[in-house]
Design a protein around this motif. Structure first.
Motif, PDB file in Angstrom:
ATOM      1  N   CYS A  50      27.624 -18.668 -27.257  1.00  0.00           N
ATOM      2  CA  CYS A  50      28.888 -19.799 -27.163  1.00  0.00           C
ATOM      3  C   CYS A  50      29.665 -19.839 -27.148  1.00  0.00           C
ATOM      4  O   CYS A  50      30.540 -17.700 -26.903  1.00  0.00           O
ATOM      5  CB  CYS A  50      28.740 -20.604 -29.135  1.00  0.00           C
ATOM      6  SG  CYS A  50      26.894 -21.092 -29.443  1.00  0.00           S
ATOM      7  N   VAL A  51      30.583 -20.193 -27.530  1.00  0.00           N
ATOM      8  CA  VAL A  51      31.972 -20.328 -26.589  1.00  0.00           C
ATOM      9  C   VAL A  51      32.994 -19.827 -27.929  1.00  0.00           C
ATOM     10  O   VAL A  51      32.958 -19.838 -28.979  1.00  0.00           O
ATOM     11  CB  VAL A  51      32.679 -21.972 -26.141  1.00  0.00           C
ATOM     12  CG1 VAL A  51      34.138 -21.878 -25.870  1.00  0.00           C
ATOM     13  CG2 VAL A  51      32.253 -22.558 -25.771  1.00  0.00           C
ATOM     14  N   GLY A  68      23.058 -23.575 -31.183  1.00  0.00           N
ATOM     15  CA  GLY A  68      24.357 -23.467 -31.859  1.00  0.00           C
ATOM     16  C   GLY A  68      24.484 -21.878 -32.950  1.00  0.00           C
ATOM     17  O   GLY A  68      25.263 -20.749 -32.327  1.00  0.00           O
ATOM     18  N   ALA A  69      23.847 -22.565 -34.415  1.00  0.00           N
ATOM     19  CA  ALA A  69      23.820 -21.621 -34.615  1.00  0.00           C
ATOM     20  C   ALA A  69      22.936 -20.502 -34.625  1.00  0.00           C
ATOM     21  O   ALA A  69      23.593 -19.112 -35.578  1.00  0.00           O
ATOM     22  CB  ALA A  69      23.303 -22.195 -35.860  1.00  0.00           C
ATOM     23  N   GLU A  70      21.537 -20.350 -33.669  1.00  0.00           N
ATOM     24  CA  GLU A  70      20.821 -19.498 -33.442  1.00  0.00           C
ATOM     25  C   GLU A  70      21.457 -18.862 -32.558  1.00  0.00           C
ATOM     26  O   GLU A  70      20.692 -17.542 -32.109  1.00  0.00           O
ATOM     27  CB  GLU A  70      19.542 -20.078 -33.500  1.00  0.00           C
ATOM     28  CG  GLU A  70      18.916 -20.802 -34.549  1.00  0.00           C
ATOM     29  CD  GLU A  70      17.502 -21.382 -33.856  1.00  0.00           C
ATOM     30  OE1 GLU A  70      17.754 -21.543 -32.727  1.00  0.00           O
ATOM     31  OE2 GLU A  70      16.912 -22.360 -35.293  1.00  0.00           O
ATOM     32  N   ASN A  71      21.929 -18.838 -31.746  1.00  0.00           N
ATOM     33  CA  ASN A  71      22.779 -18.178 -30.626  1.00  0.00           C
ATOM     34  C   ASN A  71      24.694 -18.186 -30.656  1.00  0.00           C
ATOM     35  O   ASN A  71      24.952 -18.351 -29.831  1.00  0.00           O
ATOM     36  CB  ASN A  71      22.003 -19.013 -29.478  1.00  0.00           C
ATOM     37  CG  ASN A  71      20.340 -18.312 -29.404  1.00  0.00           C
ATOM     38  OD1 ASN A  71      19.827 -17.904 -29.004  1.00  0.00           O
ATOM     39  ND2 ASN A  71      20.329 -20.472 -29.021  1.00  0.00           N
ATOM     40  N   PRO A  72      25.584 -17.242 -31.821  1.00  0.00           N
ATOM     41  CA  PRO A  72      26.002 -17.326 -31.598  1.00  0.00           C
ATOM     42  C   PRO A  72      27.106 -16.443 -30.427  1.00  0.00           C
ATOM     43  O   PRO A  72      27.893 -16.832 -29.800  1.00  0.00           O
ATOM     44  CB  PRO A  72      26.957 -16.843 -32.780  1.00  0.00           C
ATOM     45  CG  PRO A  72      25.706 -16.343 -33.855  1.00  0.00           C
ATOM     46  CD  PRO A  72      24.199 -16.661 -32.461  1.00  0.00           C
ATOM     47  N   ASP A  73      26.846 -15.361 -29.929  1.00  0.00           N
ATOM     48  CA  ASP A  73      26.791 -14.583 -28.983  1.00  0.00           C
ATOM     49  C   ASP A  73      26.782 -15.297 -27.436  1.00  0.00           C
ATOM     50  O   ASP A  73      27.131 -14.619 -25.844  1.00  0.00           O
ATOM     51  CB  ASP A  73      25.965 -13.321 -28.474  1.00  0.00           C
ATOM     52  CG  ASP A  73      26.922 -12.849 -28.113  1.00  0.00           C
ATOM     53  OD1 ASP A  73      28.327 -12.437 -28.305  1.00  0.00           O
ATOM     54  OD2 ASP A  73      26.722 -11.643 -27.178  1.00  0.00           O
ATOM     55  N   GLY A 132      33.742 -15.790 -25.410  1.00  0.00           N
ATOM     56  CA  GLY A 132      32.652 -15.309 -26.155  1.00  0.00           C
ATOM     57  C   GLY A 132      32.185 -14.186 -25.495  1.00  0.00           C
ATOM     58  O   GLY A 132      32.157 -14.169 -25.015  1.00  0.00           O
ATOM     59  N   GLY A 133      31.066 -13.932 -26.207  1.00  0.00           N
ATOM     60  CA  GLY A 133      29.614 -12.642 -25.865  1.00  0.00           C
ATOM     61  C   GLY A 133      29.123 -13.095 -24.504  1.00  0.00           C
ATOM     62  O   GLY A 133      29.133 -12.365 -23.270  1.00  0.00           O
ATOM     63  N   ALA A 134      28.930 -14.345 -23.885  1.00  0.00           N
ATOM     64  CA  ALA A 134      28.089 -14.608 -22.983  1.00  0.00           C
ATOM     65  C   ALA A 134      29.438 -14.776 -21.710  1.00  0.00           C
ATOM     66  O   ALA A 134      29.310 -14.364 -20.803  1.00  0.00           O
ATOM     67  CB  ALA A 134      27.438 -16.338 -22.868  1.00  0.00           C
TER      68      ALA A 134
END
Length: 731
Positions: free
Chosen positions: A119-120, A112-117, A206-208
């Motif tokens: 995440c929710v 989650g820390a490495e992929n913030p975009d 979120g971004g996703a």
């Protein structure tokens, strides 16, 4: 170890049947929780409780496993923990035990820390990173505002499918894997596929999710010009599309309803959220199906409808029909209803789902029974009180609820972490670690097993229609975290009517003596309507033109009674208002601001008063000369009517009756069977008549097409009868 287990769900004798190694198997399980101290099968207290259930003939067990706990820093999956979990069940229950694993897809914190975009995102504030210390419950912060991979992240979906494929391939090749009959895919709040933080927050921005929403809109509208017209926003581009903010999600245009002409963007967003959520579930179930080398049961939490705390669109499962249509999902599961009218002695003990739709789709329904007992009390309710006699009554009521609807259940044991009033003498024990309760488990299992081979039959002549998608058109407000008390039902401040249409209605029906089936509105054209004398439009504010025609031409015929509740038909998908409802129902309908909304009903001698705390816009009717006025508002305006026509009788209620006696009166008028004239929870199906009574007393129970049973019920009891012979099976 035995030969590799093969399991499937298939329709036999009219019910979805769990078939293991070619034999029908009673779907009753014992389950460990995911709480530290209660989740590992090889530890002292869990192992004891596994063995206790095994001694009562239970051969099916459920345990938890989290992928993130098996992934090393090098990214490799080591399944030793899963093997040990299965081996612990076999050691405690015997080598012929069968195990279902609930596989959670929470990602490691570092992901989650490495992929913030990926995440929710939350419309009302940023996600809050966790600080873990000690033995934590991985799901413990799911309903806060956590950092979690988004359901709509392609990167997360690829991560989950890749590791799940690896997990299945490795485990299936082991001796422990030979005992695995099912895998339950789990994610979202507590693994139950709710949007993260949905009680008090507004996911997912979120971004996703935003990227996925834009793709979904392109498929739906084709061009930005069409989108602009639908949303009423000239010049809108794909790149400018974002998720609606909290203010938009909480705004109603008329009473609790959204006007599609003003809020199509919000309606579209919730439609996207729920379709994408269902697709994530289906994709993981399909991965299990393809990766496991032999037949295995695929299961998931899904189909939650009742007791959603006023947050159905924010965190429920509106796209349940999408999952029911999938060939990759065999079993649906849910926790029980937690309302004050359902859980305690005297309540209904029913499921959170529209379970008859699950049976008709050929899926096995599995109820979770997590009601505390007097053995160790309730960890989240310090005021919980009870006796062993109460525990027996609730156990029968809850576990046999599902078989009457063609399903099964599991006992979910939080008691191990609950403590006990006799801690100095006993230490930690399970919720059902008592000789009376264990004997009862054995008796209930035997009753469930005795149903196999008999044709499934349910003598329901009342049909209740719900439309989960309606909640995309109904406003809902976040709950205030400062006012939330775990274990206490929060109340919606925007929509005071839907709880009466859902929880209040079903609890009254279960205690009315009428026998009802429930159905999704989308099922209506495919249902055999012949058995139903009374059809109730419960949560159906949106009725398309074809649905209105079908109701008039195929439902309101042959002398049938049709009951319209609340805002039934107030929207056609383009417009919203009282005139939209009146145009198809024939009732003169107005939207009226009720400063003191109190409705008094009188139906054939049965009386009932319902009231709301604050002023609200509610239906008001103009009676015609031929109408029977059944209800009035405090100001004298008409709130309920009955109209006889040539082919049918139409009823309309501004607020739905929530009294068992009122529904009995309506049922009698429709010539429905009344099994029990008292306000007891009365369940009928699969050759079982289950009567749960708080007061007890003399009863005359009339089974449609079966015996008339004259009996005396003990107070605070559940008595189980054979519905064909009248014999007491459990008393």
């Amino acid at each position: 170890m035995h030969a590799p287990v093969e399991a499937k769900v298939e329709m036999r004798a009219g019910r979805p049947t769990l078939v293991i190694d070619g034999l029908p198997t009673a779907p009753l399980l014992y389950a460990l929780t995911d709480s530290p101290g209660a989740r590992w099968s090889w530890e002292e207290v869990p192992a004891r409780n596994i063995a206790l259930f095994a001694q009562q003939g239970v051969r099916l067990f459920l345990g938890m496993i989290f992928l993130e706990e098996m992934i090393g820093v090098d990214g490799r999956l080591d399944i030793a923990l899963a093997r040990r979990q299965v081996a612990g069940f076999l050691a405690a229950a015997g080598p012929d035990a069968k195990v279902m694993l609930r596989v959670h897809f929470h990602v490691p914190l570092a992901w989650g820390a490495e992929n913030p975009d990926e995440c929710v995102g939350y419309a009302d504030g940023p996600a809050v990173p966790e600080e873990r210390w000690g033995l934590v419950r991985v799901t413990g912060h799911d309903n806060d505002q956590p950092v979690r991979a988004s359901f709509y992240s392609e990167k997360w979906r690829e991560w989950a499918r890749r590791y799940l494929t690896d997990f299945c391939g490795q485990l299936a090749a082991t001796p422990e894997g030979d005992a695995v009959f099912g895998l339950q895919v789990a994610y979202g709040v507590y693994g139950e596929w709710h949007q993260f933080g949905f009680f008090c927050h507004d996911p997912d921005t979120g971004g996703a999710a935003t990227r996925a929403f834009r793709r979904w809109l392109r498929n739906r509208y084709g061009s930005a010009l069409e989108l602009s017209a639908a949303w009423g926003r000239a010049g809108l581009t794909w790149e400018a599309v974002t998720a609606p903010d909290s203010a938009a999600r909480e705004r109603a245009d008329l009473a609790l309803l959204r006007d599609p002409a003003k809020q199509q963007a919000v309606i579209d967003y919730y439609t996207f959220l729920h379709e994408g959520l269902a697709d994530a579930v289906i994709a993981l179930a399909q991965t299990v199906r393809e990766a496991w080398p032999r037949p295995i049961m695929t299961a998931t939490f899904f189909g939650y409808f009742y007791c959603l705390f006023g947050r159905q669109a924010a965190g429920g499962h509106l796209a349940v029909a999408r999952v029911l249509a999938s060939p990759h999902v065999d079993a649906l599961c849910a926790s029980p209803v937690y309302t004050p009218g359902a859980m305690p002695p005297g309540g209904t003990g029913h499921s959170k789902s529209v379970v008859d739709a699950v049976r008709r789709a050929g899926k096995l329904w599995l109820d979770e029974h997590d009601r505390a007992t007097s053995v160790t009390r309730c960890p989240w309710d310090p005021n919980f009180a009870g006796t062993i006699e109460d525990d027996v009554a609730v156990l029968r009521r809850n576990l046999l609820q599902a078989p009457t609807r063609g399903g099964g259940a599991w006992c979910f044991d939080f008691g191990i972490v609950a403590g006990t009033p006799a801690f100095a003498r006993l230490g930690l024990v399970g919720w059902w670690d008592h000789p009376r309760l264990q004997a009862e488990i054995g008796r209930i299992r035997a009753v469930m097993a005795s149903r196999h081979g008999r044709p499934y039959r349910r003598c329901a002549d009342v049909l209740v229609l719900h439309d989960p998608w309606a909640f995309a058109h109904i406003a809902s407000r976040r709950h205030d975290p400062a006012k939330m008390v775990f274990g206490v039902m929060p109340v919606s401040e925007v929509d005071p009517v839907s709880p009466l249409l859902t929880d209040g209605l079903v609890e009254a029906l279960y205690r009315s003596g009428l026998i009802h089936d429930d159905a999704l509105l989308s099922e209506l054209p495919t249902l055999d309507l012949q058995p139903y004398k009374l059809v109730i439009l419960a949560t159906t504010p949106l009725l398309a033109a074809a649905q209105r025609t079908f109701l008039r031409e195929h439902v309101a015929v042959d002398g049938r009674h049709l009951v319209l509740l609340g805002y039934a038909g107030w929207s056609d998908g383009r417009r919203v208002g009282a005139e939209v409802a009146g145009a198809w129902s024939g009732f003169t309908t107005r939207a009226s601001e009720q400063p003191r909304p109190e409705q008094r009903l009188e139906v054939d001698g049965a009386t009932e008063t319902l009231s709301l705390k604050e002023a609200f816009v509610l239906p008001e009717f103009g009676p015609a000369e031929r109408d029977d006025v059944l209800g009035r508002w405090a100001n004298g305006a008409t709130s309920a009517l009955r109209r006889r026509t040539e082919n049918a009788t139409w009823w309309t209620f501004a607020l739905p009756p929530n009294s068992p006696g009122t529904w009995r009166a309506i049922g009698r008028r429709a010539e429905c069977a009344v099994v029990n004239e008292h306000d007891d929870t009365t369940l009928l199906g699969d050759g079982l008549l289950v009567v749960h009574s708080l007061a007890g007393g003399e009863r005359t129970l009339r089974v449609p097409g079966g015996p008339t049973i004259r009996t005396t019920l003990p107070p605070r009891s559940t008595v189980v009868f054979d519905a064909e012979s009248g014999e007491i099976l459990l008393g």
